[in-house]
Design a protein around this motif. Structure first.
Motif, PDB file in Angstrom:
ATOM      1  N   GLY A   1       0.736  -1.202  -0.022  1.00  0.00           N
ATOM      2  CA  GLY A   1       0.143  -0.043   0.056  1.00  0.00           C
ATOM      3  C   GLY A   1       0.903   1.317  -0.019  1.00  0.00           C
ATOM      4  O   GLY A   1       0.300   2.570  -0.280  1.00  0.00           O
ATOM      5  N   ASP A   2       2.036   1.329   0.234  1.00  0.00           N
ATOM      6  CA  ASP A   2       2.933   2.406   0.310  1.00  0.00           C
ATOM      7  C   ASP A   2       3.130   2.947  -1.079  1.00  0.00           C
ATOM      8  O   ASP A   2       3.217   2.117  -2.120  1.00  0.00           O
ATOM      9  N   LEU A   3       3.276   4.312  -1.143  1.00  0.00           N
ATOM     10  CA  LEU A   3       3.293   4.924  -2.666  1.00  0.00           C
ATOM     11  C   LEU A   3       4.653   5.272  -2.732  1.00  0.00           C
ATOM     12  O   LEU A   3       5.323   6.156  -1.897  1.00  0.00           O
ATOM     13  N   VAL A   4       5.544   4.662  -3.721  1.00  0.00           N
ATOM     14  CA  VAL A   4       6.965   4.715  -3.871  1.00  0.00           C
ATOM     15  C   VAL A   4       7.111   5.331  -5.249  1.00  0.00           C
ATOM     16  O   VAL A   4       6.523   5.386  -6.019  1.00  0.00           O
ATOM     17  N   VAL A   5       8.750   6.048  -5.025  1.00  0.00           N
ATOM     18  CA  VAL A   5       9.325   6.452  -6.171  1.00  0.00           C
ATOM     19  C   VAL A   5      10.413   5.514  -6.459  1.00  0.00           C
ATOM     20  O   VAL A   5      11.181   5.391  -5.598  1.00  0.00           O
ATOM     21  N   THR A   6      10.819   4.909  -7.730  1.00  0.00           N
ATOM     22  CA  THR A   6      12.149   4.319  -7.622  1.00  0.00           C
ATOM     23  C   THR A   6      13.035   5.186  -8.336  1.00  0.00           C
ATOM     24  O   THR A   6      12.828   6.265  -8.635  1.00  0.00           O
ATOM     25  N   GLN A   7      14.411   4.714  -8.208  1.00  0.00           N
ATOM     26  CA  GLN A   7      15.311   5.573  -8.860  1.00  0.00           C
ATOM     27  C   GLN A   7      15.569   5.983 -10.119  1.00  0.00           C
ATOM     28  O   GLN A   7      15.880   6.898 -10.698  1.00  0.00           O
ATOM     29  N   GLY A   8      14.640   5.219 -11.209  1.00  0.00           N
ATOM     30  CA  GLY A   8      14.283   5.591 -12.397  1.00  0.00           C
ATOM     31  C   GLY A   8      13.237   6.558 -12.647  1.00  0.00           C
ATOM     32  O   GLY A   8      12.868   7.247 -13.858  1.00  0.00           O
ATOM     33  N   GLY A   9      12.535   7.066 -11.385  1.00  0.00           N
ATOM     34  CA  GLY A   9      11.509   7.691 -11.544  1.00  0.00           C
ATOM     35  C   GLY A   9       9.991   7.484 -11.553  1.00  0.00           C
ATOM     36  O   GLY A   9       9.081   8.110 -11.908  1.00  0.00           O
ATOM     37  N   VAL A  10      10.047   5.965 -11.624  1.00  0.00           N
ATOM     38  CA  VAL A  10       8.553   5.525 -11.795  1.00  0.00           C
ATOM     39  C   VAL A  10       7.937   5.784 -10.414  1.00  0.00           C
ATOM     40  O   VAL A  10       8.527   5.215  -9.282  1.00  0.00           O
ATOM     41  N   ILE A  11       6.612   5.955 -10.718  1.00  0.00           N
ATOM     42  CA  ILE A  11       5.900   6.201  -9.351  1.00  0.00           C
ATOM     43  C   ILE A  11       4.773   5.107  -9.258  1.00  0.00           C
ATOM     44  O   ILE A  11       4.138   5.039 -10.258  1.00  0.00           O
ATOM     45  N   GLY A  12       4.666   4.207  -8.042  1.00  0.00           N
ATOM     46  CA  GLY A  12       3.769   3.172  -8.145  1.00  0.00           C
ATOM     47  C   GLY A  12       3.484   2.804  -6.700  1.00  0.00           C
ATOM     48  O   GLY A  12       3.895   3.293  -5.584  1.00  0.00           O
ATOM     49  N   LYS A  13       2.627   1.779  -6.559  1.00  0.00           N
ATOM     50  CA  LYS A  13       1.997   1.422  -5.310  1.00  0.00           C
ATOM     51  C   LYS A  13       2.607   0.142  -4.867  1.00  0.00           C
ATOM     52  O   LYS A  13       2.472  -0.758  -5.913  1.00  0.00           O
ATOM     53  N   VAL A  14       3.206   0.025  -3.723  1.00  0.00           N
ATOM     54  CA  VAL A  14       3.651  -1.580  -3.323  1.00  0.00           C
ATOM     55  C   VAL A  14       2.388  -2.445  -3.366  1.00  0.00           C
ATOM     56  O   VAL A  14       1.612  -2.174  -2.569  1.00  0.00           O
ATOM     57  N   VAL A  15       2.194  -3.447  -3.995  1.00  0.00           N
ATOM     58  CA  VAL A  15       1.359  -4.363  -4.133  1.00  0.00           C
ATOM     59  C   VAL A  15       1.849  -5.738  -3.335  1.00  0.00           C
ATOM     60  O   VAL A  15       0.850  -6.321  -2.361  1.00  0.00           O
ATOM     61  N   LYS A  16       2.849  -6.125  -3.291  1.00  0.00           N
ATOM     62  CA  LYS A  16       3.582  -7.317  -2.459  1.00  0.00           C
ATOM     63  C   LYS A  16       4.932  -7.143  -2.235  1.00  0.00           C
ATOM     64  O   LYS A  16       5.622  -6.716  -3.044  1.00  0.00           O
ATOM     65  N   VAL A  17       5.166  -7.531  -1.267  1.00  0.00           N
ATOM     66  CA  VAL A  17       6.721  -7.633  -0.610  1.00  0.00           C
ATOM     67  C   VAL A  17       7.023  -9.104  -0.647  1.00  0.00           C
ATOM     68  O   VAL A  17       6.427  -9.813   0.115  1.00  0.00           O
ATOM     69  N   LYS A  18       8.103  -9.485  -1.477  1.00  0.00           N
ATOM     70  CA  LYS A  18       8.427 -10.801  -1.579  1.00  0.00           C
ATOM     71  C   LYS A  18       9.012 -11.421  -0.152  1.00  0.00           C
ATOM     72  O   LYS A  18       9.410 -10.552   0.451  1.00  0.00           O
ATOM     73  N   ASP A  19       8.752 -12.654  -0.065  1.00  0.00           N
ATOM     74  CA  ASP A  19       9.086 -13.604   0.979  1.00  0.00           C
ATOM     75  C   ASP A  19      10.716 -13.448   1.495  1.00  0.00           C
ATOM     76  O   ASP A  19      11.242 -13.190   2.460  1.00  0.00           O
ATOM     77  N   ASP A  20      11.530 -13.303   0.246  1.00  0.00           N
ATOM     78  CA  ASP A  20      12.929 -13.177   0.496  1.00  0.00           C
ATOM     79  C   ASP A  20      13.444 -11.764   0.892  1.00  0.00           C
ATOM     80  O   ASP A  20      14.621 -11.776   1.161  1.00  0.00           O
ATOM     81  N   GLY A  21      12.540 -10.953   0.896  1.00  0.00           N
ATOM     82  CA  GLY A  21      12.880  -9.734   1.135  1.00  0.00           C
ATOM     83  C   GLY A  21      13.751  -8.729   0.367  1.00  0.00           C
ATOM     84  O   GLY A  21      13.917  -7.492   0.563  1.00  0.00           O
TER      85      GLY A  21
END
Length: 113
Positions: A59-79
């Motif tokens: 649910g967190d709204l994030v910005v990647t280093q490439g400038g892409v804005i998106g919402k975190v849908v899933k955090v993988k198990d391995d982290g």
């Protein structure tokens, strides 16, 4: 009138210990200044980034280093990676370290009473 080379070296050697230390004092000062102005702030910033990335959740709204804005849908198990939705139905896998900023943080869900 003329001093022999052996006598000149012996005379200079007694005070040479103090002057050798005096030559290293500026180098020590330069290293101390570099540590407090460059190294320490960089370590602090890296620690803050690591804590931010470790605290990512769905649910967190994030910005990647490439400038892409998106919402975190899933955090993988391995982290090591997260799944980010950048448009309706468009999900990409992103390495956690490439998250540059968290725009809005979601609050953890409260347990039902």
């Amino acid at each position: 009138m003329f001093a022999t080379p052996a006598f000149a070296q012996a005379a200079g050697g007694a005070a040479g210990g103090a002057s050798a230390f005096a030559q290293f004092v500026p180098l020590i000062l330069i290293f101390a200044i570099m540590y407090f102005l460059l190294i320490r702030p960089q370590q602090k910033k890296a620690k803050e980034h690591r804590n931010m990335v470790d605290a990512l959740r769905r649910g967190d709204l994030v910005v990647t280093q490439g400038g892409v804005i998106g919402k975190v849908v899933k955090v993988k198990d391995d982290g090591s990676e997260v799944e980010v939705e950048i448009a309706d139905g468009v999900k990409v896998r992103v390495v956690k370290g490439s998250i540059a900023q968290v725009l809005s943080k979601t609050e953890p869900a409260q347990p039902a009473k």
